[in-house]
Design an enzyme around this catalytic site. Structure first.
Site, mmCIF file in Angstrom:
data_model
loop_
_atom_site.group_PDB
_atom_site.id
_atom_site.type_symbol
_atom_site.label_atom_id
_atom_site.label_comp_id
_atom_site.label_asym_id
_atom_site.label_seq_id
_atom_site.Cartn_x
_atom_site.Cartn_y
_atom_site.Cartn_z
ATOM 1 N N ASP A 165 5.116 61.720 85.485
ATOM 2 C CA ASP A 165 4.249 62.859 85.746
ATOM 3 C C ASP A 165 3.289 62.574 86.895
ATOM 4 O O ASP A 165 2.510 63.434 87.280
ATOM 5 C CB ASP A 165 3.444 63.220 84.481
ATOM 6 C CG ASP A 165 3.880 64.553 83.910
ATOM 7 O OD1 ASP A 165 4.902 65.092 84.387
ATOM 8 O OD2 ASP A 165 3.219 65.060 82.995
ATOM 9 N N ASP A 167 2.682 64.655 68.611
ATOM 10 C CA ASP A 167 3.649 63.949 67.771
ATOM 11 C C ASP A 167 3.603 64.424 66.314
ATOM 12 O O ASP A 167 4.610 64.877 65.765
ATOM 13 C CB ASP A 167 3.442 62.434 67.874
ATOM 14 C CG ASP A 167 1.971 62.038 67.948
ATOM 15 O OD1 ASP A 167 1.130 62.882 67.580
ATOM 16 O OD2 ASP A 167 1.683 60.907 68.341
#
Lengths: 270, 734
Positions: free
Chosen positions: B198, B342
């Site tokens: 990224d 998550d």
């Protein structure tokens, strides 16, 4: 199976679980059943090449075996008679008798220079247990044929070079012709000698030989080590010259492989 | 799409479920003994309820307390789950009785300052009792799940995409992970590794090419890590996805250990493995407790996750997990609504009927946060994220979850609301000692008769259930360090859940010299000052005779306990230098040195790191400083000498530094260091047994020593590493 995998499996305590070690290059053969170790083990160190380190290996393997409290002798069958050079500095324990076949050192490491009758030497040694390394000539000759026929084990040093695979095929063919049928089962073992892992060619030829002969390659190559040359220059074995060098460990490994402790000799060393 | 989702769900329900052998046995037994079990549970609950509400006089209560303690002491001597269950039930009964007594008799009728303060304290107590019950529920029967084998036919092994997201971490950290991921034992044609950058860095692209792995990047950074992963999921196709944070280096056996369950159970969405850390967390390092005291993360990966697994509620932890792509597709990819993507993803999967599994086999290792400040920053994010999930996708509400799953998620989320209750406990003694306020409207002796058994039972039970993975009172130290910092964001996130920002946890940093991070310790320093003042006021009251002696005794003990915990929390802010930028891992392997003149030396490695190694040679060798050598380590069958320089030597002990490793050489080093299947299996080795009182004394002692260090370090100029403090790199979730 790599030792790390074995330890993991022990820690998991999951008997059902199976692991496929895709990175273990050597499958140590379960098929290789060795005959029980004879009292006097005869190992022919043979190659069809010069300069692969036959003589040096024979002399220093005898010394390494001697350190394991085995009675060990190196016998020179090569007319160049270079084996004796490795033992020049060896102090003899008794005044040398001209007729005495084997020259012993205090560590019960002996050598026989070229010219003695190998049959008589073996006859003389076979009264006690021990190991004999035959330094055979490189040329196809009756002496080589006889040595290969008599030997319990054949150890073939291969130099790590691009032609290594060819050399292995050649000696396999020769052995197939000359070895006695009864001893075919104990096929030759190979050791990659003069190895320097920094060289790509060495690493690649090691992998080639390994894929060709599999478990018959002794566990690790013998390093190219200046200490061997210095030891020769001083006329003694490398264990005395440079006990801390890697090559000493490599030689010990071969001796371990050839001479499993008595009592479980028939078992595979895997 | 919706129809397809329904189809999927039906297929999943129809799929034969092959449960864990233990679960299967339970199932078989349940059918025969179901009625009896149900009956005894009902009877037990009735008995506990009776015990909780029966009023007795003070003397009887004292006898009752002694009786429960004796009972627990006798039963607690036995090992095994039945005994654990028994002592836990006793603890629940005692805590319930305490809470009932507290609610029914200690609350004043009319409004007053005392009543308000007392109400706040009561709220904090209710919170901690709830957490205690939820923790018991979570970890009463941890599932000892073992890996199951893969099909013998190699061609039936599925394709796996390994995704390694990175944003701003240094390439040196990422390299090891990528190289080790490539070296995993899985058929090469079905293992595809992708580096998801990224940061759009050219050096990363070049490295990916050199290492032979895929490189994916995107024009924006929307949704941070979750967005990065989702972007990659659209561009890959393997049946399974393994996700590693860029500093979590997998061992070579990772996939074979983790994949078995996913192939056996079609309805299993993910298998999570522990996050193991080969560097110490700030607590262990700054208080020098390793390896005697378990690390901060061990409780979660040692007990809580296996406990959640029992209830089919173990959740994804962002890394070191394998996920079924179909399950991800079913929930629309990694969740992007919160900053803890998550846990939220796992929650969504559970809602859709997928199962999850946790395998307590450390098969990857990473770096802990390097400083307390970075650790605090990381936990702020977790706390904020969990609070967000609590708000936007509350596990108590909505469809698809079993009651047990709801309770498990509730526990996991409420855990992060511990900040305010912890602060309340830390300042509570002030109310009486300084201001003379009675926040606890009861006779001191009654408070002891009801409260003390509750504290003793819960401490002893926790030591029994969790002691191997977290020593007693250490949770208080951890909570105290974080209390102030998580109190604000969790409360904020409750009211405005969309304001979350994703701050990347900084790792691989380096501390040059020891310093006291007064900035991060400020809340604990203030709290310590408050408790010291309370202690002083209490002493004055004691000598001037202006307080009741028994109330004084209780509150002084309380303040002293607070100070012990606080001093340890302050001591954690004394950052110790890290000697080496990349950590050296203790590792004994046969090794060889080769010298430029052709000689060699054999020996053994003592420790090995990314940048160098320490060796013990078989015999002393004459060496010179900066001498060029080549190091071979015999771990796998291939040998690869690594160029190095001698930087220290003393007879047979040599320390070398690697120089200019090529990518193949580096890959070999990474394999030697990180790829060994057994590298981390001894993760709990070296911990001493937890004895609560000894542990408390140890914490107090370390705290006292740490305070001394803090004062000594503050005398010199402090050198804060993370300027300006907690949340170094911040990026906005759009």
């Amino acid at each position: 199976m790599g030792p790390d995998i074995s330890r993991l499996l022990r820690a998991l305590r999951a008997p059902e679980f199976k692991y496929r070690d895709l990175q273990a290059p050597i499958r140590r053969s379960r098929t290789r059943d060795r005959a029980p170790r004879p009292r006097l083990l005869i190992v022919a160190v043979s190659s069809l090449d010069r300069g692969v380190g036959r003589t040096t290996l024979a002399a220093n393997l005898a010394a390494a075996a001697g350190q394991r409290r085995e009675r060990a002798a190196a016998v020179d069958l090569d007319p160049r008679n270079e084996l004796r050079l490795h033992f020049r500095a060896q102090p003899a324990i008794a005044p040398q008798d001209a007729d005495e076949l084997v020259r012993w050192s205090e560590r019960s490491v002996g050598y026989v220079p070229f010219g003695r009758d190998p049959a008589a030497v073996i006859e003389a040694l076979s009264d006690r247990s021990g190991v004999v390394f035959l330094d055979t000539p490189a040329e196809a000759s009756p002496a080589l044929e006889q040595a290969l026929a008599e030997a319990d084990e054949v150890l073939v040093p291969v130099r790590a070079e691009s032609a290594a695979a060819e050399k292995v095929r050649a000696i396999e063919a020769l052995l197939a012709r000359w070895r006695r049928p009864a001893w075919r089962r104990t096929r030759a073992r190979y050791v990659v000698n003069l190895f320097d892992g920094r060289r790509r060619a060495d690493r690649e030829s090691l992998a080639q030989v390994r894929s060709l002969v599999g478990a018959r390659l002794v566990a690790q190559p013998v390093q190219q080590d200046e200490a061997l040359r210095v030891a020769l220059a001083h006329g003694r074995c490398v264990q005395d010259e440079a006990p801390g060098s890697q090559v000493v460990a490599d030689l010990e490994k071969i001796v371990d492989d050839l001479l499993p402790p008595r009592g479980r000799a028939a078992k595979d060393v895997s | 799409m919706a129809a397809r989702g329904e189809e999927l769900r039906d297929a999943r329900r129809a799929a034969t479920v092959i449960e864990h052998p233990a679960a299967r046995r339970r199932g078989a037994r349940a059918s025969t003994l179901g009625v009896a079990a149900l009956g005894s549970v009902a009877l037990g609950l009735l008995a506990i309820a009776l015990f909780v509400v029966t009023p007795v006089d003070l003397r009887t209560q004292l006898a009752l307390a002694a009786g429960t303690l004796l009972l627990a002491a006798v039963v607690g001597r036995r090992r095994g789950r039945a005994a654990t269950l028994a002592v836990v039930l006793v603890s629940i009964a005692v805590t319930g009785r305490y809470l009932y007594w507290r609610l029914t008799t200690t609350i004043g009728g009319e409004w007053s300052v005392d009543a308000v303060l007392g109400g706040i304290l009561l709220g904090a107590e209710i919170y901690s009792c709830t957490m205690l019950l939820l923790a018991y529920f979570q970890s009463i029967a941890p599932l000892r799940r073992r890996p199951v084998p893969l099909p013998a036919d190699l061609s039936r092994w599925p394709g796996v995409d390994v995704l390694i997201p990175t944003y701003n971490e240094p390439l040196a950290v990422v390299r090891a992970t990528v190289l080790a991921a490539v070296a995993m034992d899985w058929p090469k044609d079905r293992l595809r590794v992708y580096l998801l950058d990224d940061g759009r860095r050219e050096s990363f692209r070049a490295f990916a090419k050199e290492a032979g792995v895929g490189y994916l990047t995107r024009p924006d950074n929307a949704h941070a890590k979750a967005g990065n992963l989702n972007h990659a999921l659209e561009r890959t196709s393997g049946e399974f996805v393994a996700i590693f944070d860029c500093d979590h280096v997998p061992v070579r056996s990772f996939l074979q250990v983790a994949m078995g369950w996913l192939l056996r159970d079609e309805g299993l969405a993910l298998v999570q493995t522990p996050h193991h850390f080969y560097s110490h967390d700030p607590y262990s390092r700054n208080l020098s407790t390793s390896p005697r005291v378990p690390g901060e993360s061990e409780l979660f990966y040692g007990v809580i996750q296996p406990g959640l697994d029992t209830w089919n509620a173990s959740f994804f932890c962002g890394s070191c997990a394998v996920i079924r792509r179909a399950a991800l597709r079913d929930v629309g990819g990694i969740a992007v609504e919160t900053v803890t993507e998550d846990a939220h993803t796992a929650l969504k999967m559970h809602r859709r009927g997928w199962r999850t599994a946790y395998l307590r086999v450390p098969q990857a290792a990473g770096l802990e946060t390097e400083t307390l400040a970075a650790h605090v920053g990381q936990r702020i994010r977790w706390a904020r994220g969990m609070a967000q999930i609590f708000r936007v996708d509350n596990p108590l509400l909505g469809r698809g979850l079993s009651l047990a799953q709801r309770l498990c998620y509730l526990g996991a989320m409420l855990h992060f609301f511990a900040g305010i209750p912890r602060l309340v406990f830390l300042v509570a003694p002030v109310a009486y000692l300084v201001f003379g306020r009675h926040v606890f409207n009861a006779l001191p002796l009654a408070a002891i008769a009801y409260g003390l058994p509750h504290l003793i039972h819960s401490t002893a039970c926790n030591a029994r259930i969790h002691g191997r993975y977290r020593h007693s009172f250490w949770s208080e130290v951890y909570e105290t360090c974080l209390a102030w910092y998580v109190a604000v964001p969790t409360t904020l996130a409750l009211f405005a859940p969309r304001t979350g920002r994703f701050n990347v946890t900084a790792k691989g940093a380096r501390i040059d010299s020891p310093f006291f991070d007064a900035r991060v310790a400020r809340p604990t320093l203030v709290l310590a000052a408050v408790n010291l003042a309370a202690l002083g006021a209490g002493a004055w009251r004691l000598f001037s005779g202006t307080g009741e002696i028994d109330s004084l005794a209780i509150n002084l003990t309380w303040a002293l306990h607070n100070l012990a915990i606080l001093s340890a929390a302050i001591a954690v802010a004394c950052e110790r230098p890290q000697a080496r930028e990349s950590h050296r891992i203790p590792l004994r392997l046969p090794a060889m040195l080769r010298f430029a003149d052709g000689r060699t030396a054999r020996g053994e490695t003592i420790d090995v790191g990314r940048s160098g190694a320490g060796l013990a040679l078989a015999a002393p060798v004459p060496l010179s400083h900066r001498q060029r050598v080549w190091v071979s380590m015999f771990s796998f069958d291939d040998e690869r000498p690594l160029p190095a320089e001698v930087i220290e030597h003393d007879g047979a002990a040599v320390r070398v530094q690697f120089v200019a490793l090529g990518v193949e050489e580096e890959a070999h080093l990474v394999r030697v260091l990180f790829s060994r299947a057994d590298a981390w299996i001894g993760w709990t080795r070296g911990h001493i047994r937890d004895r609560p009182l000894a542990t408390l004394a140890d914490i107090a002692l370390r705290g006292a020593v740490g305070i001394g260090r803090a004062i000594a370090l503050s005398w010199r100029r402090p050198r804060p590493l993370l300027e300006p403090g907690l949340t170094r790199p911040v990026r906005r979730a759009s």
